[in-house]
Structures are given as C-alpha cells and as structure tokens.
Design a protein around this motif. Structure first.
Motif, PDB file in Angstrom:
ATOM      1  N   CYS A   1     -24.867  41.801  27.625  1.00 28.86           N
ATOM      2  CA  CYS A   1     -26.325  41.702  27.755  1.00 28.86           C
ATOM      3  C   CYS A   1     -27.026  42.419  26.612  1.00 28.86           C
ATOM      4  O   CYS A   1     -28.055  41.954  26.105  1.00 28.86           O
TER       5      CYS A   1
ATOM      6  N   ALA B   1     -26.798  40.165  23.630  1.00 29.10           N
ATOM      7  CA  ALA B   1     -27.702  39.022  23.762  1.00 29.10           C
ATOM      8  C   ALA B   1     -29.155  39.431  23.507  1.00 29.10           C
ATOM      9  O   ALA B   1     -29.918  38.718  22.850  1.00 29.10           O
ATOM     10  N   GLU B   2     -29.532  40.594  24.025  1.00 25.47           N
ATOM     11  CA  GLU B   2     -30.901  41.083  23.830  1.00 25.47           C
ATOM     12  C   GLU B   2     -31.153  41.390  22.352  1.00 25.47           C
ATOM     13  O   GLU B   2     -32.210  41.073  21.798  1.00 25.47           O
TER      14      GLU B   2
ATOM     15  N   LEU C   1     -29.565  40.051  19.840  1.00 24.64           N
ATOM     16  CA  LEU C   1     -29.567  38.770  19.137  1.00 24.64           C
ATOM     17  C   LEU C   1     -30.930  38.091  19.239  1.00 24.64           C
ATOM     18  O   LEU C   1     -31.437  37.536  18.253  1.00 24.64           O
ATOM     19  N   ARG C   2     -31.549  38.148  20.427  1.00 29.79           N
ATOM     20  CA  ARG C   2     -32.881  37.563  20.588  1.00 29.79           C
ATOM     21  C   ARG C   2     -33.891  38.243  19.661  1.00 29.79           C
ATOM     22  O   ARG C   2     -34.715  37.597  19.018  1.00 29.79           O
ATOM     23  N   GLU C   3     -33.816  39.567  19.596  1.00 31.44           N
ATOM     24  CA  GLU C   3     -34.738  40.317  18.749  1.00 31.44           C
ATOM     25  C   GLU C   3     -34.491  40.000  17.274  1.00 31.44           C
ATOM     26  O   GLU C   3     -35.429  39.845  16.487  1.00 31.44           O
TER      27      GLU C   3
ATOM     28  N   ASP D   1     -33.103  37.235  16.026  1.00 30.35           N
ATOM     29  CA  ASP D   1     -33.544  35.853  15.761  1.00 30.35           C
ATOM     30  C   ASP D   1     -35.056  35.783  15.598  1.00 30.35           C
ATOM     31  O   ASP D   1     -35.574  35.067  14.738  1.00 30.35           O
ATOM     32  N   PHE D   2     -35.768  36.533  16.425  1.00 29.66           N
ATOM     33  CA  PHE D   2     -37.235  36.554  16.349  1.00 29.66           C
ATOM     34  C   PHE D   2     -37.687  37.039  14.974  1.00 29.66           C
ATOM     35  O   PHE D   2     -38.689  36.571  14.431  1.00 29.66           O
TER      36      PHE D   2
ATOM     37  N   LYS E   1     -27.151  40.684  11.536  1.00 30.49           N
ATOM     38  CA  LYS E   1     -26.919  40.797  12.984  1.00 30.49           C
ATOM     39  C   LYS E   1     -25.633  41.583  13.251  1.00 30.49           C
ATOM     40  O   LYS E   1     -25.589  42.420  14.160  1.00 30.49           O
TER      41      LYS E   1
END
Length: 813
Positions: A129, A132-133, A135-137, A139-140, A148
């Motif tokens: 998790c 994933a969190e 990675l979202r940040e 990507d943003f 990454k």
C-alpha cells in the motif's frame, strides 16, 4: 474449518472480518446495546462478495466469535473498543491486539504488519500500500521510472511515507531525505615533506610560502618519477593539487636549463587565470607570456599582456600554441609541456585539434617532459598508454562531497535556490571561510533571471567581456559575492573555491550533460583548506525534456548521471577533421617518415594514404608537400570544405565580407520583448531573434495583434533583412548573412560593439551580449585574414587588398 476474526471498532459499530488463511470470508458489522449486565450484541449486518447486505441474528456473531481460533483487535475508536472488550470478557473470549495495514483494512483486506512497518498519517501501512500510494504521488508529479525507484529506496530506508511525500512537495527537505550519497574524503595517506623533495633551492623557497608538505597526488607523482623527467598522466579530482605537479616539473626543468614551460588549457578564461598564477615565478627571474589568440578588436585601453614566444613560461590555449606550429614559427627550446583538461580529446568540435597539437608538440620538442592533467577520465590506464605516459591516479577527494537530489520545478525551484544559497552563506568552515555557491544553468537568460532572484548573486557567462569576468572572479574570491550563476558551457572556466554546487539544470543548451561533464562540474564543490565538505544539489524537474520532447526526462537523467560510469577516452574524428590534422602534420613534417611518425602520434586518425589522396584532390597537398593553398589553410585552421567555399566564392566575384559571413554568421541576437509578445499573442515566442517562432510571426497575420511599438520593430526588421527571394526563405541563411554584413558595415563606420548593440536595440528591439559580438568580430578578423591569404595564393590581389582593408576596419582604431 479453522478461522480467526479481526475486529476494529469505529464510533458506532464493530467491524468483524473472519479469515481463513489470508482470505476474508465476509464483512460483519456488529452493533452493541448497553444492558444492565453490560454491552450486548444488538444487530449483526453481513456483506459477502456480491450478495446483498442482510441482517443475521446477533447470536450468530457471538457463535462465530466462540468458534474462532483467535480474536485479533486492531486499534480503533477507543470508547467503542472498550465496550467490545467488555463483551468479550463477559463471555470469557480471549483476544489480543495486533497491527494491521489501515489501507488494506479500508478495502476490507487484512494485512498484518510489524512494529517497524512504514507509517503514514499516524498509522502503520503495509509495503504494497505504501508503494502504491507513493506511485500515485510520483505519477501525479510526472516522475520517471528511475526516480520512482529512487524514492522507493528512500522509503524502504526511512519507513515513513509522510516524509517521502513531503520531499516531493518540498515540505520536508531534511538532508537525510535528500542525500543521495557521500563521496568520502581521502583516508590519511603519507605525503612527502617539501624539504625532502629534490627541487632547486630558489624554487623550494617560493613553495615554502604556500605549503610544508605535498598533497597526496603530488607525492604520488614525485614517487612515480616526476622529477626524473618522466611523462605522466595525472588523474585526480578538482582541487587536489594537479596544477602544482605540472609547475614542479616545469620550473625545475627551467632552472636546470632544459627549456621553457608551456602550460596549455582549453579556454581563454583559464589561460588568463593561469597566466596570473604563473607570473608569481617572475621573482625567479623568469619571463611570463600568454598565447591565446588575443582579441584583435580594439576597444580603447585594454590589458597589456606579453605575448612573446621568447618567454620562459607561456600560458596558452591549445589553438594559441598550435597556431605557432602551423605557421612554422619556432617555440624555442621547450623543456616541459603541461596539458590541462586532456579529456577534451573527446570534444566533438575541438578534440581533433588537441590530438594533433599534442603530436606536433611531441615532434617539435622530442626531449620535453609532457604532463597531462584531468579530473575525470574513463579507463585512464588505456589513455596513459596511448599518450606514452605513466599513470598517476588519485581517486579520492581531499574533502568529502555530499550529493543531494531534489525534484522541483517552476517557482518552487527559485525559492529553493534562494534557500540553499542563504544556508551556504550562513555556514563558516573550520578554517574560517564562509560558504559560497556556484549555480549551473543551461542558458544566459536563466543566468540573469536566477541571479536577479537571489540577493548577492552575479551572472557569469562567456558573453561577458574579460574585465567583467575578472571582476566577478575577484569579488567571489574575496567573499564579496556569495553566489555565481553560470552556464554549464563555461563550467571548465569557472575556477572558484565554492563550498556548494547547485544544478538548476542538467543540460548544456538543449543537450543533456554527459557523465564526464557532470562530474567535472560537481567537482567544483569543496576545496581543501577552505571547506570541511562540499555540497552538491541537483534540482531535477520531473518530465522536463529537450530535443523536441524525446529522450530521457530530467529526473531520469539525474539518476543516470549520479549512477553513471565514464566511457574510455577513445576519440573518433570526422573525415574533415582528420584531413585538417593530416594537413597540419604535413606542414610540420620535413619528410615522409616524419609525417608517418606524426600520424602515429595523433590519436583518432585512420588511414594516412586515403587522407593524403583527398587533400591532394583538394589542391592542398602535392604528394606529402603542402601547396601554398594548403599552407594557408593550415595556418588559419581552415577545414578543406572552408577552403573550397572561399575559393568558389572569390571566383564568383563575391566581396571578402560576403565570403567571411558565409563561413560564420552572427546569430546571437535576442528579442528584448519576447515575453510581452508571447503574452499578447498567447503563444510561445523564443527569445532568440533568429528562431523559427519569431521568423514565422513576421509573415503571420498575428503580427497585426501587436501594439504599435512592437509591430514597428518587427516590420522594420523584416523590411531591412528579409529581402531575399529564395524558395526556402526565411530559412535559407540569407537573413543571417544580411544581419552579419550590416554589423560589419556598422563596425566599418567606426561604431563600437556597444554602439552596434544600441543600433539593433533602438531600431528592432533586439540586443546582444558584448562578449558574443566581440568574439564574432574577432573571428571575422581571422577569417578575413585567411581570405586575404587564400586570395594572394590565387593571384586575386584586388580581393586580397580589399580583405586586408576590411580587416583593419573591423579591428578598429
């Protein structure tokens, strides 16, 4: 079936998740009701897969809890949690608290975590998790794969997702987070006391004013035969004392009457600096001079620098000395040749000339001692062998360097630059020196913009005249300027004792730095005797790309450079570059055997016979003997195609000025109002006046949208310079030639470079840097001189006379 139940209380109910192995069987929600005997089960809601929610008898919840192999509690709402524990106790049901990933729990999955689990927003979170969190940040913010992975490594070490996300948002810039690595300082290594070194007494007395012991690289060099005349390739980081290695050999050889010292560098700025340093040996009775192809543009009272070839010590650029050999002048008796920045052999534009000059110097001074210096070289042993030198390598720095990586862009980057500059200035080293910063950026425009945004900073680039560059160097050396913003292209010429280097950009113009350039630049951070450590900050902009948006982004390049390995120095030159060097070798040679020896000594050359045949076809050689045209070409550093262009143009009756601007036109014109035009038209207009975006505007209906002044500037420029009828206009090259001829005409009228710039500013809203214009005018003098020589060889006396007259007018009174 064996199963366990995980329970977590919220404000109104208890979440119950029965598990068999890692599988959650269903979601249960138990509501409690206060009764006289304590909390009791009141309602039991069940959700299973895609089935509709349904209520079961509350007794079913109790039955499930009794059958469970274990009951685990995850911390939740404290009051409701207390009631649930009372319920369990009343039925004598045991329980224990566990740590679970709250992100997984939010999706009704159960992942148990340990005490050292990653934390996020005050709670523990599982590795998946957290990744994933993150990675979202990432990507943003547009980060690439390498960035990454870098952040994932930081997270694994730090164990706090808030910190890593804070690093991306620039809310948490702790050194422990931003630090990529530390390049350690050298371990204590025995060095030689100066008094034990076999140097002539007068020289030793001068050195004793500066030091009592040699630095490690100097000691290694002495042990490797420096003072016995051995040729050496000395590879060591910036600020480790390489220059003194060359000076020790050169001054000792001078005092022992073995011949003069040549100290050669790639840039005029470095040659001027070296000349000043070597002038200290005048107290030994030595004459010092400089050979840099000093500007021929007269600007009134200038710096009076001796240029005599009879001097004992000559500081010069590669081309400055090579020109002496190409014109068959004598250097006199040479005892020592020091070639700094020898990695320039790989330079695409000038590497062939350095390779040729080294060979010709070895041929002209066969008994001289050659000392090659470089801060960073890939496979130095192989290069040493090619140069016929003993390798002296000292890999570790005298002070440690901390390398930091921060992802940032836009206004936040400028704020960071101000912060880093201010923090460096606030530090004082153990030797009492305040911190100072060099900021590297990729354009002159950015130099000024960034310098204006940082209090106490100065812009420094190749477009400045020498007196201004010298003034900034002196003020920085005195600590009166704490930050210099410079272009990457001038990195090798910036020799300031800075404690901190900041990369605002990892590009040189619109091309990414290579590993060697990057290491050379970051090596400016931290000087022995000045600073306790060097700090390097890379401010990489996520997603930033050059070359029409293709290739790696800046964040990806940052990691590639930080992890990069340098390639071997194995120069490969184009056919035209090889022809230029073979022609210059032919001028220096007196026989076929000597020419073949020079060819073997010159790195990067291919088959000699095929090159000789090409030069003979171009009428530059006859056999191995240079023709008069060939001698003129070699003396003026002309490539065969340039000679052909001059001959063809003179044959067409073109004026020497027209011929010269064909060889090189002036293109460094900039729009004063590019931003205003861009804002008005809602489109990006380049600051470069000869860029396609501005040229397209001149023939566009959008021109009507500009206000009177801006429109007039554009129309006047188009009227005066866009008059050709070429099918490819305005991309045919006529515009650049027309502007260049106008500059030459203005100079012929007696206008100074400053007045010429004023002319373009007043009439067209454009400007240029004086340094750029002076350098171009100086090049025009040299081309006109070359055209005069070629015209005389061709028997075109009228053209030769016109070239000589035009040259004088460009030089000025």
């Amino acid at each position: 079936m064996t199963f366990q139940v995980l329970a977590q209380a919220d404000r109104s109910r208890i979440l119950l998740l029965p598990q068999s192995g890692s599988k959650v069987l269903f979601e249960g929600y138990l509501r409690l009701k206060d009764m006289p005997q304590g909390p009791r089960a009141f309602k039991f809601l069940v959700k299973k897969d895609d089935e509709a929610e349904r209520f079961l008898p509350p007794e079913d919840a109790l039955r499930m809890l009794r059958k469970a192999g274990a009951i685990y509690l995850a911390r939740g709402d404290a009051p409701m949690e207390k009631k649930f524990i009372e319920l369990l106790d009343s039925y004598q049901l045991g329980h224990r608290f566990v740590q679970v990933c709250n992100h997984c729990l939010g999706e009704r999955k159960v992942t148990y975590v340990e005490q050292n689990a990653i934390t996020y927003k005050g709670r523990r979170i599982c590795e998946n998790c957290a990744a994933a969190e993150l990675l979202r940040e990432a990507d943003f913010r547009g980060l690439g794969r390498a960035a990454k992975a870098h952040l994932a490594r930081i997270l694994k070490k730090r164990r706090c997702l808030d910190d890593v996300v804070g690093l991306l948002s620039l809310q948490r810039l702790e050194p422990e987070l931003t630090r990529f690595d530390i390049i350690p300082a050298s371990k204590a290594e025995p060095t030689l006391p100066l008094e034990t070194i076999a140097l002539p007494k007068p020289f030793k007395e001068i050195l004793q004013k500066r030091l009592t012991r040699l630095l490690p690289v100097q000691s290694r060099s002495v042990k490797a035969g420096l003072l016995e005349g051995r040729n050496q390739l000395v590879v060591s980081a910036t600020a480790t004392g390489k220059s003194l290695v060359g000076e020790m050999a050169g001054i000792k050889n001078l005092l022992e009457n073995k011949g003069k010292l040549l100290f050669l560098v790639p840039l005029v700025a470095l040659a001027n600096q070296k000349y000043d340093q070597l002038s200290a040996y005048r107290e030994l009775g030595f004459q010092t001079s400089i050979r840099i192809g000093v500007s021929r543009i007269r600007l009134g009272k200038g710096r009076n620098i001796p240029q005599s070839l009879q001097a004992d010590i000559i500081a010069g650029t590669y081309e400055g000395i090579d020109q002496v050999i190409r014109t068959k002048k004598s250097l006199g008796k040479v005892g020592t040749v020091v070639i700094d920045e020898v990695h320039m052999l790989e330079d695409a534009e000038r590497g062939h000339r350095l390779a040729g000059m080294i060979a010709r110097l070895k041929n002209a001074a066969p008994n001289a001692q050659f000392i090659f210096l470089s801060a960073t070289v890939g496979n130095p042993a192989a290069l040493a062998k090619r140069l016929g030198a003993t390798l002296v390598e000292y890999e570790v720095r005298p002070v440690p360097i901390e390398r930091h990586l921060i992802f940032s862009s836009g206004p936040e980057k400028r704020k960071l630059l101000r912060q880093l500059s201010k923090e460096a200035q606030a530090l004082t080293s153990s030797t009492g020196y305040r911190g100072q910063t060099i900021i590297f950026t990729n354009s002159r425009k950015n130099c000024y913009n960034l310098a204006d945004a940082i209090p106490g900073a100065a812009a420094y680039h190749a477009g400045l005249q020498y007196p201004e560059r010298k003034r900034i160097e002196e003020l920085f050396g005195q600590g009166k300027i704490h930050t210099v913003v410079t272009t990457a292209a001038l990195a090798a010429g910036v020799d300031f004792p800075a404690s901190q280097v900041v990369f605002e950009s990892l590009a040189m113009g619109i091309e990414w730095l290579n590993v060697h350039e990057f290491n050379q630049m970051l090596g400016r951070a931290g000087r022995p005797g000045y600073h306790d450590k060097g700090l390097v900050y890379i401010l990489a902009e996520p997603g930033r790309r050059f070359s029409s948006g293709r290739g790696e982004s800046e964040d990806e390049m940052a990691l590639a450079l930080l992890n990069g390995q340098m390639e071997d120095v194995a120069p490969e030159f184009s056919e035209a570059q090889q022809q230029e060097e073979v022609l210059a070798n032919a001028v220096a040679a007196h026989s076929r055997a000597e020419l073949e020896r020079l060819h073997a000594l010159t790195l990067g050359l291919d088959d000699l016979n095929s090159t000789l045949a090409s030069l003979e076809n171009a009428s530059l050689l006859k056999g191995i003997v240079p023709t008069r045209l060939g001698e003129a070409a070699a003396a003026h550093f002309l490539a065969p195609e340039q000679v052909e262009s001059i001959v063809r143009s003179l044959g067409k009756g073109e004026s020497p000025a027209e011929v010269a601007v064909k060889l090189e036109s002036f293109e460094a014109l900039y729009l004063k109002y590019a931003e205003r035009i861009s804002t008005k038209l809602h489109m990006q207009i380049s600051q470069r006046a000869l860029h396609g975006s501005f040229l397209d505007l001149l023939s566009s209906a959008d021109l009507r949208e500009l206000d009177g002044k801006l429109q007039r500037y554009c129309l006047d420029f188009a009227r005066d310079f866009l008059r050709c009828t070429c099918k490819e206009a305005p991309y045919c090259g006529c515009l650049q030639k027309s502007i260049s001829l106008k500059i030459l005409d203005l100079r012929a009228e007696g206008k100074s470079p400053e007045e010429i710039i004023g002319y373009f500013s007043d009439r067209y809203g454009m400007y240029a840097y004086q340094g750029d214009l002076i350098n171009w005018l100086d090049q025009m003098v040299r081309y006109l001189e070359a055209i005069e020589s070629v015209a005389r060889v061709l028997g075109r006396e009228k053209a030769a006379k016109e070239a000589a007259e035009r040259k004088k007018r460009v030089e000025g009174e």
